[in-house]
Design an enzyme around this catalytic site. Structure first.
Site, mmCIF file in Angstrom:
data_model
loop_
_atom_site.group_PDB
_atom_site.id
_atom_site.type_symbol
_atom_site.label_atom_id
_atom_site.label_comp_id
_atom_site.label_asym_id
_atom_site.label_seq_id
_atom_site.Cartn_x
_atom_site.Cartn_y
_atom_site.Cartn_z
ATOM 1 N N HIS A 129 -5.253 0.788 1.694
ATOM 2 C CA HIS A 129 -3.954 1.181 1.125
ATOM 3 C C HIS A 129 -2.771 0.553 1.880
ATOM 4 O O HIS A 129 -1.634 0.655 1.412
ATOM 5 C CB HIS A 129 -3.781 2.702 1.140
ATOM 6 N N ASP A 166 -14.396 1.975 -2.934
ATOM 7 C CA ASP A 166 -13.751 3.258 -2.636
ATOM 8 C C ASP A 166 -13.273 3.894 -3.944
ATOM 9 O O ASP A 166 -12.938 3.194 -4.902
ATOM 10 C CB ASP A 166 -12.558 3.006 -1.705
ATOM 11 N N HIS A 168 -10.577 5.330 -4.505
ATOM 12 C CA HIS A 168 -9.146 5.075 -4.710
ATOM 13 C C HIS A 168 -8.909 3.576 -4.872
ATOM 14 O O HIS A 168 -9.611 2.761 -4.278
ATOM 15 C CB HIS A 168 -8.345 5.595 -3.510
ATOM 16 N N ASP A 253 -16.000 7.947 -0.917
ATOM 17 C CA ASP A 253 -15.390 9.099 -1.573
ATOM 18 C C ASP A 253 -15.617 9.103 -3.081
ATOM 19 O O ASP A 253 -15.142 10.006 -3.777
ATOM 20 C CB ASP A 253 -13.890 9.195 -1.242
#
Ligand SMILES: [Zn+2]
Length: 347
Positions: A129, A166, A168, A253
């Site tokens: 991120h 991931d 996200h 995740d």
């Protein structure tokens, strides 16, 4: 040349445990859970330790602005710092972040030198991120992006794929390479979800148009959906790109047990994706493949999912995990999405 080391390397440093904020989900126990599971199952001894180093400031500057580097550096020795509502620094976070990026660099260099074929970097803080100029989403420096920039400095390496598993979207990695035709960024992620980016219409810009491939998935997607995304979109995209090095932003995740998201992958689902990625690396990149840990917040899920990926690198069969298969619910209909993504990318 006769190999004296295992073909699979790993990076770990106790310094990675010193980035901490009590009560925060991105906690040192995550890494402890993975490392103790790998040690107890005997897998650490099957890998070659790659000694991490610190990233240098010029190496960070390949992907980050001076102001971001200074912002993170200024937190050294500060007990508590908030970069934003989600993203913290503690006294040793800057040191840990330098070594997380540097550990990923060290693994990349060992692969480039041919000392190992592939590696898993068990690093914290995570990276995907972190944008050119902003720490966010628990991430300070973008470890995979820094290592990708290093790989591209190597003579003969002109095309690098980053596969982001991931849950996200890796908005930081996407931003950094959005107009760079040398980097294929492929991501599957829950959508809509944090950080809000990653729509399938985001495909790169300028010379990099088409080199960003987003597959935004509805909550409830599981192993079957992922299998289709990786075999029908990821593999043909990476093949067409003729990638010479593959990085994996390895977030766990997307596991069904994860508390922060609603994707329903199992450890076996991760094993299947990792098997396909290893095949691609073997076919296209002479095996050159580096994983770096990103997210994943259920300790059992991340330990077994990380292990599933390591097992694919080592050529081991899948080890049955205690969490088993995900909930038996019908997956969402993703056919229209796949058609759209394939059309967008002429796959
Ligand atoms: Zn994540």
């Amino acid at each position: 040349m006769r190999r004296t080391m295992s073909g699979v390397g790993y990076v770990y440093d106790p310094l990675y445990l010193e980035h901490e904020l009590p009560g925060h989900p991105e906690r040192p126990e995550r890494l402890r859970a993975i490392m103790s599971h790998l040690e107890e199952s005997g897998l650490v001894s099957q890998m070659t330790k790659v000694e991490p180093r610190d990233a240098t400031i010029p190496e960070l500057r390949f992907v980050h602005t001076e102001s971001l580097i200074e912002e993170v550096a200024a937190t050294a020795g500060v007990d508590r710092h908030r970069f934003d509502a989600d993203t913290y620094g503690s006294a040793r976070s800057y040191d840990a972040a330098l070594r997380a990026a540097g550990g990923t660099l060290a693994a990349t260099e060992a692969v480039l030198r041919g000392e190992i074929d592939s590696a898993f970097c068990f690093v914290r803080p995570p990276g995907h991120h972190a944008t050119p100029d902003r720490p966010m989403g628990f991430c300070l420096f973008n470890n995979v992006a820094v290592a990708t920039a290093r790989a591209l400095e190597e003579p003969g390496i002109d095309r690098v794929a980053i596969i982001d598993i991931d849950v996200h979207h890796g908005n930081g990695t996407q931003d950094i390479f959005y107009d760079d035709p040398r980097v294929l960024y492929f991501s599957t992620h829950q959508f809509p979800h944090y950080p809000g980016t990653g729509h399938w219409t985001e495909i790169g810009s300028g010379d990099g148009e088409g080199a960003t491939t987003n597959v935004p998935l509805p909550a409830g997607s599981g192993d079957d959906t992922y299998r289709r995304c990786y075999t029908e979109i990821c593999a043909p995209a990476v093949r067409r790109f003729r990638s010479q090095f593959i990085f994996v932003s390895a977030g766990f995740d997307a596991h069904f047990a994860d508390p922060l998201a609603g994707i329903l992958l199992s450890a076996r689902g991760y094993y299947n994706i990792a098997t396909l990625i290893r095949e691609l690396a073997g076919e296209l990149c002479e095996g050159r493949l580096v994983y770096a840990l990103e997210g994943g917040y259920d300790l059992t899920a991340i330990a077994w999912s990380a292990r599933a990926c390591v097992d694919t690198l080592l050529g081991n069969p899948f080890a049955e995990d205690p969490l088993g298969a995900g909930p038996a619910v019908p997956g969402p209909d993703i056919e229209p999405l796949l058609v759209e993504v394939k059309r967008q990318h002429t796959l």
